[in-house]
Write a protein that holds these residues in place. Structure first.
Motif, PDB file in Angstrom:
ATOM      1  N   GLU A 176       0.830  -1.209   0.000  1.00  0.00           N
ATOM      2  CA  GLU A 176       0.000   0.000   0.000  1.00  0.00           C
ATOM      3  C   GLU A 176       0.863   1.259   0.000  1.00  0.00           C
ATOM      4  O   GLU A 176       0.556   2.235  -0.678  1.00  0.00           O
ATOM      5  N   MET A 177       1.979   1.189   0.729  1.00  0.00           N
ATOM      6  CA  MET A 177       2.858   2.346   0.784  1.00  0.00           C
ATOM      7  C   MET A 177       3.443   2.647  -0.614  1.00  0.00           C
ATOM      8  O   MET A 177       3.442   3.789  -1.064  1.00  0.00           O
ATOM      9  N   LEU A 178       3.886   1.585  -1.296  1.00  0.00           N
ATOM     10  CA  LEU A 178       4.463   1.772  -2.633  1.00  0.00           C
ATOM     11  C   LEU A 178       3.421   2.333  -3.602  1.00  0.00           C
ATOM     12  O   LEU A 178       3.694   3.248  -4.384  1.00  0.00           O
ATOM     13  N   VAL A 179       2.206   1.766  -3.514  1.00  0.00           N
ATOM     14  CA  VAL A 179       1.140   2.221  -4.412  1.00  0.00           C
ATOM     15  C   VAL A 179       0.850   3.698  -4.159  1.00  0.00           C
ATOM     16  O   VAL A 179       0.760   4.503  -5.108  1.00  0.00           O
ATOM     17  N   GLU A 180       0.730   4.060  -2.894  1.00  0.00           N
ATOM     18  CA  GLU A 180       0.407   5.455  -2.587  1.00  0.00           C
ATOM     19  C   GLU A 180       1.479   6.409  -3.110  1.00  0.00           C
ATOM     20  O   GLU A 180       1.172   7.463  -3.667  1.00  0.00           O
ATOM     21  N   LYS A 181       2.745   6.010  -2.942  1.00  0.00           N
ATOM     22  CA  LYS A 181       3.839   6.879  -3.430  1.00  0.00           C
ATOM     23  C   LYS A 181       3.770   7.024  -4.955  1.00  0.00           C
ATOM     24  O   LYS A 181       3.968   8.108  -5.494  1.00  0.00           O
ATOM     25  N   ASN A 182       3.499   5.922  -5.639  1.00  0.00           N
ATOM     26  CA  ASN A 182       3.419   5.987  -7.101  1.00  0.00           C
ATOM     27  C   ASN A 182       2.228   6.813  -7.561  1.00  0.00           C
ATOM     28  O   ASN A 182       2.336   7.595  -8.506  1.00  0.00           O
ATOM     29  N   GLU A 220       0.850   9.187  -5.969  1.00  0.00           N
ATOM     30  CA  GLU A 220       1.163  10.591  -5.683  1.00  0.00           C
ATOM     31  C   GLU A 220       2.080  11.163  -6.784  1.00  0.00           C
ATOM     32  O   GLU A 220       1.845  12.242  -7.310  1.00  0.00           O
ATOM     33  N   ALA A 221       3.099  10.362  -7.148  1.00  0.00           N
ATOM     34  CA  ALA A 221       4.030  10.827  -8.185  1.00  0.00           C
ATOM     35  C   ALA A 221       3.316  10.973  -9.525  1.00  0.00           C
ATOM     36  O   ALA A 221       3.520  11.963 -10.244  1.00  0.00           O
ATOM     37  N   MET A 222       2.466  10.000  -9.843  1.00  0.00           N
ATOM     38  CA  MET A 222       1.775  10.064 -11.132  1.00  0.00           C
ATOM     39  C   MET A 222       0.772  11.220 -11.140  1.00  0.00           C
ATOM     40  O   MET A 222       0.495  11.817 -12.166  1.00  0.00           O
ATOM     41  N   GLY A 223       0.249  11.524  -9.953  1.00  0.00           N
ATOM     42  CA  GLY A 223      -0.719  12.626  -9.836  1.00  0.00           C
ATOM     43  C   GLY A 223      -0.090  13.963 -10.166  1.00  0.00           C
ATOM     44  O   GLY A 223      -0.783  14.919 -10.528  1.00  0.00           O
ATOM     45  N   LYS A 224       1.236  14.041 -10.070  1.00  0.00           N
ATOM     46  CA  LYS A 224       1.913  15.320 -10.353  1.00  0.00           C
ATOM     47  C   LYS A 224       2.073  15.554 -11.856  1.00  0.00           C
ATOM     48  O   LYS A 224       2.346  16.669 -12.287  1.00  0.00           O
ATOM     49  N   GLY A 225       1.976  14.475 -12.629  1.00  0.00           N
ATOM     50  CA  GLY A 225       2.199  14.623 -14.062  1.00  0.00           C
ATOM     51  C   GLY A 225       0.892  14.668 -14.834  1.00  0.00           C
ATOM     52  O   GLY A 225      -0.180  14.418 -14.290  1.00  0.00           O
ATOM     53  N   LYS A 226       1.037  15.031 -16.119  1.00  0.00           N
ATOM     54  CA  LYS A 226      -0.131  15.012 -16.988  1.00  0.00           C
ATOM     55  C   LYS A 226       0.171  14.054 -18.125  1.00  0.00           C
ATOM     56  O   LYS A 226       1.096  14.283 -18.914  1.00  0.00           O
ATOM     57  N   PHE A 227      -0.574  12.986 -18.198  1.00  0.00           N
ATOM     58  CA  PHE A 227      -0.374  11.999 -19.258  1.00  0.00           C
ATOM     59  C   PHE A 227      -1.717  11.316 -19.526  1.00  0.00           C
ATOM     60  O   PHE A 227      -2.627  11.376 -18.693  1.00  0.00           O
ATOM     61  N   LYS A 228      -1.795  10.689 -20.706  1.00  0.00           N
ATOM     62  CA  LYS A 228      -3.056  10.030 -21.049  1.00  0.00           C
ATOM     63  C   LYS A 228      -3.019   8.541 -20.750  1.00  0.00           C
ATOM     64  O   LYS A 228      -3.986   7.956 -20.322  1.00  0.00           O
ATOM     65  N   LYS A 229      -1.871   7.926 -21.052  1.00  0.00           N
ATOM     66  CA  LYS A 229      -1.768   6.468 -20.939  1.00  0.00           C
ATOM     67  C   LYS A 229      -0.438   6.106 -20.299  1.00  0.00           C
ATOM     68  O   LYS A 229       0.491   6.915 -20.289  1.00  0.00           O
ATOM     69  N   ILE A 230      -0.373   4.854 -19.841  1.00  0.00           N
ATOM     70  CA  ILE A 230       0.902   4.358 -19.307  1.00  0.00           C
ATOM     71  C   ILE A 230       1.404   3.266 -20.240  1.00  0.00           C
ATOM     72  O   ILE A 230       0.618   2.448 -20.736  1.00  0.00           O
ATOM     73  N   ILE A 231       2.710   3.260 -20.454  1.00  0.00           N
ATOM     74  CA  ILE A 231       3.331   2.162 -21.210  1.00  0.00           C
ATOM     75  C   ILE A 231       4.421   1.572 -20.313  1.00  0.00           C
ATOM     76  O   ILE A 231       5.044   2.294 -19.525  1.00  0.00           O
ATOM     77  N   THR A 232       4.608   0.267 -20.381  1.00  0.00           N
ATOM     78  CA  THR A 232       5.672  -0.352 -19.585  1.00  0.00           C
ATOM     79  C   THR A 232       6.248  -1.551 -20.332  1.00  0.00           C
ATOM     80  O   THR A 232       5.566  -2.156 -21.171  1.00  0.00           O
TER      81      THR A 232
END
Ligand code: SF4
Ligand code: SF4
Length: 669
Positions: free
Chosen positions: A472-478, A480-492
């Motif tokens: 849960e801690m890792l998810v929350e940090k991610n 939060e970090a993703m919330g700072k950016g503006k993007f439409k999709k994720i690629i991995t």
């Protein structure tokens, strides 16, 4: 009519049948209620949603036994017996009416039905014969030949034989007016000279034997290992329809499961439904590597635990109730699991082993029962957000080898956020693939950026280890970090990241449109937007990563890319949903265990049989696991491990060989 019914009921035969009927059904119901009460000790879980999907699943997997056809001749044999069972169900119902109230239902003299019944009686015998031959001459390792198994086969055989003899004799005596061709053959060959009176007597004797057999079978089912015959249809209808990659939530006050009342009722029902067919173990990388774990035994022990400890709980004898961990299942069995999902995929009765194993791991973690090495890695996750114990700044060290700068998705708006993942970021053996991905994405015109040092491990394997708080801690940090950016999709490029963000982040109100890179590239190729400068003249085999293939159904896109590259693609026998785990999943990459043969080694040996140049993967962890397996099996220099993205980069003229220093570092990994 009423008087003839009463005359039948009060006749000696009527009374005897009623007694037999009431006693058998009484025993059955008493046991059935007991089993249901045990299930009710489990936690609540909704399993009556999506009825249309359930009906489709039921038809596919119960009526047509789709998974049984993994072993085709056993699939056919099973269907012969199972459908025979259904067709005989009509006759059995009619015969009960006959035995109870003396009314003969006309369907038993309807020629088409009698012919079908007759054919299935023979098919059931042939199906039993096939099953017996397999058990005697070709028994797979995990299947056990018990007295129980033999008794079940014998009982079904007994029912078919009593049917044939009873009907044939009845026909000779004039008691039965319509018989099927096989019964007629039997009557013609063996009963040609039988007197009518003898025929009637023999018919009655075998009718009673047949009906007694059915009533005995009814009770035998609920008291024996063949409980699955009654519970499998329910277990399959009530199957878990959530995404495969989504684990059940953890109870914050009491994480995990160690006792009956900590499992959900469908998890408990898995024990009832297990037919002990061994298919889960046959395909389990842990079992086949000589680990202590057998998924079949896990489910079996869960059943024994329910029946033994559940009885105590029903008697309100709570203090004596033993935990399933330690008393029934050893911790090392639970830590043996790669969470590869093969057992679930192969199980013909729709059992779901992985969530139960993870639930029990959660309990171990809660009690602090973790080995030293794993505990150290979990500390790294907590402190640095990655399993390598490296600083956040090092996460993007690999980008320095590029001749362009990757955009910072926290500061600039991009179409794609590239969630790089730990192995792709830190592991030296994965570096050529990660660099290739960056170059290919750029050349393909993708508008992308990364989170730089704000990215953390996405949490997939931490959750499968059972460390819910850390997850849960890792998810929350991610988030939060993703919330700072503006993007439409994720690629991995990482299937583990793909799985957890796609299937488990939505629980945290964070739903993203995520793609594995093979989906995007395949789409670009098919639309003609991605062109290659040269054909890749290699002969390769492709390994389906568990979290990409089995978990998320991405089987064809990687293969389509390979075909577009022009390679000669040869399939290993275990491909697509049958793929064999590399040995990294479920946190096992950070655990040590004495094994007969590591799963990755076994996989490389399978590939070597094909005499290919390259073993192609689509997962950064696979690269590390299989480089090690190539060395460990003495195949260094005979086969190369490549990610698909490296081949794409090569075809686009964007691949750069790792320099000598990198080679040395890679070799040292
Ligand atoms: S998930 Fe894989 S490793 Fe774990 S029990 Fe099932 S088949 Fe074995
Ligand atoms: S859990 Fe499923 S696959 Fe495994 S032995 Fe039981 S029925 Fe067979």
């Amino acid at each position: 009519m009423f008087s003839s019914i009463m005359a039948h009921i009060t006749s000696p035969a009527g009374i005897a049948f009623w007694l037999m009927f009431i006693i058998s059904w009484g025993i059955f119901l008493q046991r059935f209620i007991f089993l249901v009460r045990l299930l009710m000790l489990g936690k609540k879980e909704k399993r009556l949603d999506k009825i249309d999907e359930r009906i489709k699943y039921f038809i596919k997997n119960v009526i047509f036994g789709q998974k049984l056809f993994d072993i085709p001749y056993m699939g056919i044999a099973h269907l012969m017996v199972f459908w025979g069972f259904l067709i005989f169900g009509i006759k059995t119902g009619c015969e009960f009416v006959n035995g109870l109230v003396g009314i003969k239902i006309p369907v038993l003299e309807w020629t088409p039905y009698v012919y079908v019944l007759d054919m299935f009686a023979l098919l059931v015998i042939l199906g039993l014969f096939a099953g017996t031959v397999r058990r005697i001459f070709f028994k797979p390792e995990p299947v056990k030949n018990s007295l129980d198994a033999c008794l079940c086969l014998f009982l079904i055989f007994f029912l078919m034989i009593t049917y044939f003899i009873g009907e044939a004799a009845g026909f000779m005596g004039g008691e039965v007016t319509v018989i099927g061709p096989f019964t007629a053959l039997l009557a013609g060959v063996f009963m040609n000279n039988m007197a009518a009176a003898t025929g009637v007597t023999v018919c009655h004797i075998f009718w009673w034997a047949h009906m007694s057999g059915i009533l005995f079978f009814l009770d035998y089912i609920v008291y024996s290992k063949h409980l699955h015959l009654a519970t499998c249809p329910f277990n399959s209808f009530l199957v878990n329809l959530e995404p495969k990659g989504k684990l059940p939530p953890s109870d914050e006050k009491s994480p995990g499961a160690g006792r009956i009342d900590e499992f959900s009722w469908p998890q408990l029902m898995d024990g009832y439904a297990c037919s002990e067919c061994g298919r889960c173990a046959m395909n389990c990388p842990a079992y086949n590597s000589g680990s202590k774990l057998s998924p079949q035994e896990i489910i079996h022990e869960m059943k024994v635990h329910i029946l033994t400890e559940g009885s105590k709980m029903l008697k309100k004898n709570g203090s004596e109730v033993k935990s399933i961990i330690g008393d029934y299942i050893k911790p090392e069995e639970l830590w043996g699991c790669y969470t590869c999902y093969s057992c679930v995929e192969r199980c013909p009765v729709s059992n779901c082993h992985v969530p139960s194993i993870v639930q029990m791991r959660r309990k171990l973690i809660d009690k602090g029962e973790v080995d030293e090495k794993l505990s150290e890695v979990l500390n790294f996750f907590g402190r640095y957000g990655n399993s390598f114990g490296q600083s956040e700044r090092n996460r993007t060290k690999w980008t320095k080898k590029l001749d362009f700068k990757i955009r910072d998705a926290r500061k600039e708006e991009v179409e794609y956020l590239w969630f790089v993942g730990d192995y792709a970021s830190y592991d030296l053996s994965a570096a050529p693939a990660t660099l290739s991905a960056a170059r290919v994405f750029k050349k393909a015109g993708l508008d992308f950026g990364i989170l730089y040092e704000a990215e953390r491990n996405a949490g997939n394997d931490v959750r499968r280890i059972g460390e819910e708080g850390l997850f849960e801690m890792l998810v929350e940090k991610n988030i939060e970090a993703m919330g700072k950016g503006k993007f439409k999709k994720i690629i991995t490029t990482d299937p583990h990241t793909y799985n957890v963000i796609k299937n488990e982040y939505p629980k945290f109100n964070a739903t993203y449109e995520i793609y594995h890179y093979t989906e995007i590239l395949d789409d670009l190729i098919k639309k003609g937007h991605l062109k290659f400068n040269k054909k890749i003249e290699k002969s390769v085999t492709y390994h389906d990563p568990c979290y990409l293939g089995r978990y998320n159904g991405i089987f064809e896109e990687p293969r389509d890319i390979l075909k577009a590259l022009g390679v000669n693609l040869l399939e290993m026998p275990r491909n697509r949903s049958f793929s064999y785990c590399c040995g990294a999943g479920g946190g096992k990459i950070w655990m040590e265990e004495e094994l007969k043969e590591r799963p990755g080694y076994n996989r490389i040996k399978e590939a070597m049989e094909l005499k290919v140049d390259s073993f192609v993967v689509a997962c950064p962890k696979d690269i590390s696991m299989f480089i090690d397996a190539v060395k460990g099996t003495g195949n260094d220099g005979k086969i190369v491990i490549k990610d698909i993205i490296e081949l794409v980069a090569e075809a686009m003229g964007e691949y750069s060989q790792p320099d000598k220093k990198e080679d040395k570092e890679k070799a040292a990994v």
